[in-house]
Design a protein around this motif. Sequence first.
Motif, PDB file in Angstrom:
ATOM      1  N   GLU A 137       0.858  -1.180   0.000  1.00  0.00           N
ATOM      2  CA  GLU A 137       0.000   0.000   0.000  1.00  0.00           C
ATOM      3  C   GLU A 137       0.897   1.234   0.000  1.00  0.00           C
ATOM      4  O   GLU A 137       2.083   1.144   0.306  1.00  0.00           O
ATOM      5  CB  GLU A 137      -0.896   0.021   1.241  1.00  0.00           C
ATOM      6  N   TYR A 138       0.306   2.359  -0.312  1.00  0.00           N
ATOM      7  CA  TYR A 138       1.051   3.614  -0.369  1.00  0.00           C
ATOM      8  C   TYR A 138       0.366   4.643   0.514  1.00  0.00           C
ATOM      9  O   TYR A 138      -0.856   4.662   0.620  1.00  0.00           O
ATOM     10  CB  TYR A 138       1.126   4.117  -1.814  1.00  0.00           C
ATOM     11  N   VAL A 139       1.181   5.477   1.156  1.00  0.00           N
ATOM     12  CA  VAL A 139       0.650   6.542   2.003  1.00  0.00           C
ATOM     13  C   VAL A 139       1.375   7.837   1.656  1.00  0.00           C
ATOM     14  O   VAL A 139       2.574   7.832   1.379  1.00  0.00           O
ATOM     15  CB  VAL A 139       0.789   6.189   3.505  1.00  0.00           C
ATOM     16  N   ASP A 140       0.618   8.923   1.612  1.00  0.00           N
ATOM     17  CA  ASP A 140       1.201  10.229   1.339  1.00  0.00           C
ATOM     18  C   ASP A 140       1.595  10.892   2.651  1.00  0.00           C
ATOM     19  O   ASP A 140       1.246  10.430   3.730  1.00  0.00           O
ATOM     20  CB  ASP A 140       0.232  11.095   0.546  1.00  0.00           C
ATOM     21  N   TYR A 141       2.302  11.981   2.542  1.00  0.00           N
ATOM     22  CA  TYR A 141       2.799  12.702   3.700  1.00  0.00           C
ATOM     23  C   TYR A 141       2.160  14.079   3.747  1.00  0.00           C
ATOM     24  O   TYR A 141       1.578  14.545   2.771  1.00  0.00           O
ATOM     25  CB  TYR A 141       4.322  12.831   3.636  1.00  0.00           C
ATOM     26  N   ASP A 142       2.284  14.725   4.873  1.00  0.00           N
ATOM     27  CA  ASP A 142       1.789  16.084   5.053  1.00  0.00           C
ATOM     28  C   ASP A 142       2.868  17.050   4.571  1.00  0.00           C
ATOM     29  O   ASP A 142       3.928  17.153   5.191  1.00  0.00           O
ATOM     30  CB  ASP A 142       1.467  16.297   6.536  1.00  0.00           C
ATOM     31  N   ALA A 143       2.627  17.740   3.475  1.00  0.00           N
ATOM     32  CA  ALA A 143       3.635  18.621   2.871  1.00  0.00           C
ATOM     33  C   ALA A 143       4.041  19.749   3.811  1.00  0.00           C
ATOM     34  O   ALA A 143       5.220  20.117   3.875  1.00  0.00           O
ATOM     35  CB  ALA A 143       3.115  19.191   1.556  1.00  0.00           C
ATOM     36  N   PHE A 144       3.092  20.289   4.564  1.00  0.00           N
ATOM     37  CA  PHE A 144       3.414  21.359   5.502  1.00  0.00           C
ATOM     38  C   PHE A 144       4.363  20.849   6.588  1.00  0.00           C
ATOM     39  O   PHE A 144       5.347  21.503   6.930  1.00  0.00           O
ATOM     40  CB  PHE A 144       2.140  21.929   6.135  1.00  0.00           C
ATOM     41  N   GLU A 145       4.065  19.688   7.106  1.00  0.00           N
ATOM     42  CA  GLU A 145       4.924  19.100   8.150  1.00  0.00           C
ATOM     43  C   GLU A 145       6.312  18.786   7.589  1.00  0.00           C
ATOM     44  O   GLU A 145       7.317  19.002   8.246  1.00  0.00           O
ATOM     45  CB  GLU A 145       4.269  17.843   8.715  1.00  0.00           C
ATOM     46  N   TRP A 146       6.374  18.288   6.351  1.00  0.00           N
ATOM     47  CA  TRP A 146       7.653  17.992   5.707  1.00  0.00           C
ATOM     48  C   TRP A 146       8.500  19.264   5.606  1.00  0.00           C
ATOM     49  O   TRP A 146       9.679  19.269   5.937  1.00  0.00           O
ATOM     50  CB  TRP A 146       7.421  17.367   4.341  1.00  0.00           C
ATOM     51  N   GLU A 147       7.898  20.347   5.141  1.00  0.00           N
ATOM     52  CA  GLU A 147       8.625  21.611   5.029  1.00  0.00           C
ATOM     53  C   GLU A 147       9.102  22.101   6.391  1.00  0.00           C
ATOM     54  O   GLU A 147      10.206  22.619   6.526  1.00  0.00           O
ATOM     55  CB  GLU A 147       7.759  22.676   4.340  1.00  0.00           C
ATOM     56  N   SER A 148       8.291  21.915   7.395  1.00  0.00           N
ATOM     57  CA  SER A 148       8.649  22.317   8.760  1.00  0.00           C
ATOM     58  C   SER A 148       9.845  21.518   9.260  1.00  0.00           C
ATOM     59  O   SER A 148      10.774  22.070   9.856  1.00  0.00           O
ATOM     60  CB  SER A 148       7.441  22.111   9.676  1.00  0.00           C
ATOM     61  N   ILE A 149       9.855  20.226   8.988  1.00  0.00           N
ATOM     62  CA  ILE A 149      10.969  19.375   9.398  1.00  0.00           C
ATOM     63  C   ILE A 149      12.239  19.787   8.661  1.00  0.00           C
ATOM     64  O   ILE A 149      13.306  19.907   9.263  1.00  0.00           O
ATOM     65  CB  ILE A 149      10.643  17.884   9.154  1.00  0.00           C
ATOM     66  N   LEU A 150      12.149  19.999   7.355  1.00  0.00           N
ATOM     67  CA  LEU A 150      13.323  20.400   6.575  1.00  0.00           C
ATOM     68  C   LEU A 150      13.943  21.691   7.121  1.00  0.00           C
ATOM     69  O   LEU A 150      15.168  21.810   7.180  1.00  0.00           O
ATOM     70  CB  LEU A 150      12.947  20.599   5.108  1.00  0.00           C
ATOM     71  N   LYS A 151      13.108  22.624   7.516  1.00  0.00           N
ATOM     72  CA  LYS A 151      13.619  23.881   8.064  1.00  0.00           C
ATOM     73  C   LYS A 151      14.270  23.705   9.427  1.00  0.00           C
ATOM     74  O   LYS A 151      15.143  24.478   9.799  1.00  0.00           O
ATOM     75  CB  LYS A 151      12.493  24.905   8.161  1.00  0.00           C
ATOM     76  N   SER A 152      13.847  22.682  10.148  1.00  0.00           N
ATOM     77  CA  SER A 152      14.349  22.498  11.515  1.00  0.00           C
ATOM     78  C   SER A 152      15.691  21.757  11.592  1.00  0.00           C
ATOM     79  O   SER A 152      16.323  21.780  12.632  1.00  0.00           O
ATOM     80  CB  SER A 152      13.312  21.753  12.362  1.00  0.00           C
TER      81      SER A 152
END
Length: 122
Positions: free
Chosen positions: A106-121
């Motif tokens: 199966e496949y699951v997508d991610y939360d783009a806002f959360e991803w961007e927040s993690i990348l910045k951190s």
Amino acid sequence: MTELIYLACPYTHKEHKMMVARHLMINRIAAILMSEGKYIFSPISHTHPIAEAGSLPRGWDYWEGYDRRILKCCDKIIVARLPGWEQSTGVQAEIKIGQEMGIPIEYVDYDAFEWESILKSV
């Protein structure tokens, strides 16, 4: 009996920051799935801290045998479609191995806002 799910995601990257971000994001995805009562094995959640502590290699060549062994115990694979999943040697190999073993995928997508927040951190 509850099925054991292997949570695949891209990891290896030329930038260490990206590997850390992928590790943090997959931990969040694993936590969400586990809060739903699913039994999750997340290889990146398990091996990233070990690789960091022991200066171990990060690529599929090193981890393939380990992942194959764990996949034999799993009933399903969920692929987290984080950026880079389609180009990831490891993810594509895990999908292929799962298909060879007859493991549903199966496949699951991610939360783009959360991803961007993690990348910045990181």
